[in-house]
Design a protein around this motif. Structure first.
Motif, PDB file in Angstrom:
ATOM      1  N   ASN A  55       0.816  -1.219   0.000  1.00 21.82           N
ATOM      2  CA  ASN A  55       0.000   0.000   0.000  1.00 21.82           C
ATOM      3  C   ASN A  55       0.849   1.269   0.000  1.00 21.82           C
ATOM      4  O   ASN A  55       0.449   2.303   0.539  1.00 21.82           O
ATOM      5  N   ASN A  56       2.035   1.181  -0.609  1.00 19.69           N
ATOM      6  CA  ASN A  56       2.869   2.354  -0.826  1.00 19.69           C
ATOM      7  C   ASN A  56       3.798   2.053  -2.002  1.00 19.69           C
ATOM      8  O   ASN A  56       3.873   0.913  -2.460  1.00 19.69           O
ATOM      9  N   VAL A  57       4.490   3.062  -2.472  1.00 23.56           N
ATOM     10  CA  VAL A  57       5.505   2.854  -3.512  1.00 23.56           C
ATOM     11  C   VAL A  57       6.811   3.470  -3.036  1.00 23.56           C
ATOM     12  O   VAL A  57       6.824   4.570  -2.487  1.00 23.56           O
ATOM     13  N   THR A  58       7.894   2.743  -3.241  1.00 23.68           N
ATOM     14  CA  THR A  58       9.197   3.209  -2.774  1.00 23.68           C
ATOM     15  C   THR A  58      10.039   3.818  -3.891  1.00 23.68           C
ATOM     16  O   THR A  58      11.051   4.453  -3.619  1.00 23.68           O
ATOM     17  N   HIS A  59       9.646   3.600  -5.148  1.00 19.71           N
ATOM     18  CA  HIS A  59      10.342   4.184  -6.299  1.00 19.71           C
ATOM     19  C   HIS A  59       9.289   4.863  -7.188  1.00 19.71           C
ATOM     20  O   HIS A  59       8.912   4.315  -8.234  1.00 19.71           O
ATOM     21  N   PRO A  60       8.820   6.051  -6.823  1.00 22.88           N
ATOM     22  CA  PRO A  60       7.710   6.673  -7.568  1.00 22.88           C
ATOM     23  C   PRO A  60       7.964   6.834  -9.058  1.00 22.88           C
ATOM     24  O   PRO A  60       7.043   6.680  -9.871  1.00 22.88           O
ATOM     25  N   ALA A  61       9.196   7.106  -9.447  1.00 20.03           N
ATOM     26  CA  ALA A  61       9.474   7.318 -10.869  1.00 20.03           C
ATOM     27  C   ALA A  61       9.244   6.057 -11.688  1.00 20.03           C
ATOM     28  O   ALA A  61       8.918   6.132 -12.881  1.00 20.03           O
ATOM     29  N   LEU A  62       9.380   4.882 -11.051  1.00 19.62           N
ATOM     30  CA  LEU A  62       9.230   3.618 -11.757  1.00 19.62           C
ATOM     31  C   LEU A  62       7.957   2.873 -11.387  1.00 19.62           C
ATOM     32  O   LEU A  62       7.468   2.059 -12.172  1.00 19.62           O
ATOM     33  N   ASP A  63       7.447   3.125 -10.187  1.00 19.66           N
ATOM     34  CA  ASP A  63       6.343   2.317  -9.659  1.00 19.66           C
ATOM     35  C   ASP A  63       5.019   3.060  -9.616  1.00 19.66           C
ATOM     36  O   ASP A  63       4.049   2.555  -9.036  1.00 19.66           O
ATOM     37  N   GLU A  64       4.968   4.236 -10.218  1.00 20.58           N
ATOM     38  CA  GLU A  64       3.734   5.005 -10.161  1.00 20.58           C
ATOM     39  C   GLU A  64       3.594   5.855 -11.416  1.00 20.58           C
ATOM     40  O   GLU A  64       4.591   6.353 -11.958  1.00 20.58           O
TER      41      GLU A  64
ATOM     42  N   GLY B 278     -11.259   6.778 -10.857  1.00 20.71           N
ATOM     43  CA  GLY B 278     -12.026   7.860 -10.258  1.00 20.71           C
ATOM     44  C   GLY B 278     -13.513   7.563 -10.263  1.00 20.71           C
ATOM     45  O   GLY B 278     -13.964   6.488 -10.673  1.00 20.71           O
ATOM     46  N   SER B 279     -14.299   8.555  -9.851  1.00 17.28           N
ATOM     47  CA  SER B 279     -15.744   8.360  -9.704  1.00 17.28           C
ATOM     48  C   SER B 279     -16.438   8.077 -11.031  1.00 17.28           C
ATOM     49  O   SER B 279     -17.498   7.459 -11.061  1.00 17.28           O
ATOM     50  N   GLN B 280     -15.836   8.485 -12.136  1.00 15.23           N
ATOM     51  CA  GLN B 280     -16.435   8.262 -13.445  1.00 15.23           C
ATOM     52  C   GLN B 280     -15.893   6.993 -14.111  1.00 15.23           C
ATOM     53  O   GLN B 280     -16.164   6.750 -15.286  1.00 15.23           O
ATOM     54  N   GLY B 281     -15.129   6.205 -13.360  1.00 12.34           N
ATOM     55  CA  GLY B 281     -14.577   4.974 -13.916  1.00 12.34           C
ATOM     56  C   GLY B 281     -13.336   5.174 -14.753  1.00 12.34           C
ATOM     57  O   GLY B 281     -12.872   4.234 -15.404  1.00 12.34           O
ATOM     58  N   VAL B 282     -12.786   6.379 -14.746  1.00 10.92           N
ATOM     59  CA  VAL B 282     -11.588   6.675 -15.533  1.00 10.92           C
ATOM     60  C   VAL B 282     -10.356   6.383 -14.686  1.00 10.92           C
ATOM     61  O   VAL B 282     -10.296   6.756 -13.504  1.00 10.92           O
ATOM     62  N   ALA B 283      -9.377   5.727 -15.280  1.00 10.73           N
ATOM     63  CA  ALA B 283      -8.144   5.425 -14.562  1.00 10.73           C
ATOM     64  C   ALA B 283      -7.423   6.712 -14.181  1.00 10.73           C
ATOM     65  O   ALA B 283      -7.213   7.598 -15.016  1.00 10.73           O
ATOM     66  N   THR B 284      -7.073   6.828 -12.911  1.00 12.99           N
ATOM     67  CA  THR B 284      -6.434   8.043 -12.408  1.00 12.99           C
ATOM     68  C   THR B 284      -5.042   7.805 -11.836  1.00 12.99           C
ATOM     69  O   THR B 284      -4.306   8.756 -11.607  1.00 12.99           O
ATOM     70  N   LEU B 285      -4.683   6.542 -11.598  1.00 11.24           N
ATOM     71  CA  LEU B 285      -3.418   6.280 -10.932  1.00 11.24           C
ATOM     72  C   LEU B 285      -3.035   4.813 -11.138  1.00 11.24           C
ATOM     73  O   LEU B 285      -3.874   3.922 -11.012  1.00 11.24           O
ATOM     74  N   TRP B 286      -1.765   4.592 -11.463  1.00 12.03           N
ATOM     75  CA  TRP B 286      -1.234   3.234 -11.606  1.00 12.03           C
ATOM     76  C   TRP B 286      -0.077   3.097 -10.622  1.00 12.03           C
ATOM     77  O   TRP B 286       0.817   3.951 -10.576  1.00 12.03           O
ATOM     78  N   ARG B 287      -0.056   2.008  -9.826  1.00 15.54           N
ATOM     79  CA  ARG B 287       0.981   1.863  -8.802  1.00 15.54           C
ATOM     80  C   ARG B 287       1.404   0.396  -8.653  1.00 15.54           C
ATOM     81  O   ARG B 287       0.588  -0.508  -8.802  1.00 15.54           O
TER      82      ARG B 287
END
Length: 310
Positions: free
Chosen positions: A171-180, A229-238
């Motif tokens: 439930n977190n990411v340690t390498h944001p440039a690669l993992d998010e 998000g609330s409209q079913g649109v992808a907002t974040l990949w992790r």
């Protein structure tokens, strides 16, 4: 997506956003555990939403030809669907593993078992880090997550003669440039610095464990969960789901060693088979983490040790 049977099948599909009901649906449970059991030697499950020891005994019968199955139900009185309940299951193909539980999280988010796998003393940990604020004590989501990792570190001892395989939804990411990835770039306000620091304390306490995927793929971008998000649109990949292993298991020729790490999603074939059997399950909103660990130098395929967040 418990084992390498999934990587052999065509057309992996991205699952839609969904709230999966753990393993409570019989059709899904039997199908999933049957598919996993066919090719997977050790399986770690998170967020099973198992409600009791009695229910765990029933579910455990669907993991056939077992060398040991260990279930941690949700704590009594906890709400269904709150991300609790764990399991670690050993295939009978391993033979006698002398498995023994060494830690059970009282909050239903972690389970640790020591076993002898291919003559190697091994600690297998399945963990689901907390990620929600505590309204009762006023703790932030970050502080609550850090406390969950500290509880894990305190509960699981360091056994110097064992290798460690820790499978988790961090439930977190340690390498944001690669993992998010975010549609507009940049970093969000949910980076969990206290949780990441506590995770670091955990892996150091057990001999300096390493993120197996990142050790084998130091520059590869990868994600295991798509947030909508609330409209079913992808907002974040992790890349929330990770496997941490003893340092000697990556980056060298020593045995046992990690030969491969993959992130596995169900295929169209899997979903069609479930629908044909009357299942309404959406499988999972996370990809599974599959690690293949080689215990010998022969050409025989090594067992796959896998985490599925259900």
């Amino acid at each position: 997506a418990a084992s390498d049977v999934y990587k052999r099948q065509p057309k992996p599909r991205e699952p839609p956003y969904h709230n999966v009901r753990g393993l409570s649906e019989r059709v899904f449970r039997q199908y999933y555990l049957g598919r996993a059991r066919a090719t997977c030697d050790v399986l770690a499950l998170a967020e099973t939403n198992c409600s009791s020891e009695e229910e765990a005994a029933v579910w455990g019968r669907d993991w056939r030809a077992s060398a040991g199955g260990f279930w941690l139900p949700c704590p009594e009185g906890s709400l269904a669907g709150t991300g609790r309940g764990m399991a670690i299951l050993f295939s009978g193909a391993l033979g006698e593993v002398n498995a023994k539980v060494i830690w059970r999280d009282p909050r239903g988010r972690g389970l640790a078992v020591k076993a002898v796998i291919r003559n190697v003393p091994t600690v297998v940990v399945a963990f689901h880090a907390d990620n929600s604020p505590d309204a009762v004590v006023g703790g932030s989501a970050d502080a609550v997550q850090a406390a969950s990792f500290d509880r894990l570190a305190a509960g699981v001892p360091h056994l110097p003669d064992h290798v460690y395989i820790v499978l988790m939804d961090a439930n977190n990411v340690t390498h944001p440039a690669l993992d998010e990835r975010r549609p507009r770039g940049g970093l969000g306000g949910d980076m969990r610095p206290q949780g990441i620091a506590a995770l670091g304390r955990c892996v150091r306490a057990w001999g300096g464990l390493r993120d197996a995927f990142r050790a084998l793929h130091p520059t590869t971008r990868a994600f295991t969960r798509t947030h909508h998000g609330s409209q079913g649109v992808a907002t974040l990949w992790r890349r929330l789901d990770r496997a941490y292993v003893s340092p000697a298991m990556v980056g060298g020729s020593a045995l046992p060693r990690v030969a491969e790490v993959r992130h596995i999603l169900p295929t169209d074939t899997d979903m069609a088979a479930l629908r044909a059997q009357g299942s309404a399950s959406a499988w999972s909103d996370h990809a599974a983490v599959q690690i293949t660990v080689r215990h010998t130098s022969t050409a025989r395929e090594a067992p796959a040790l896998s985490l599925i967040h259900i």
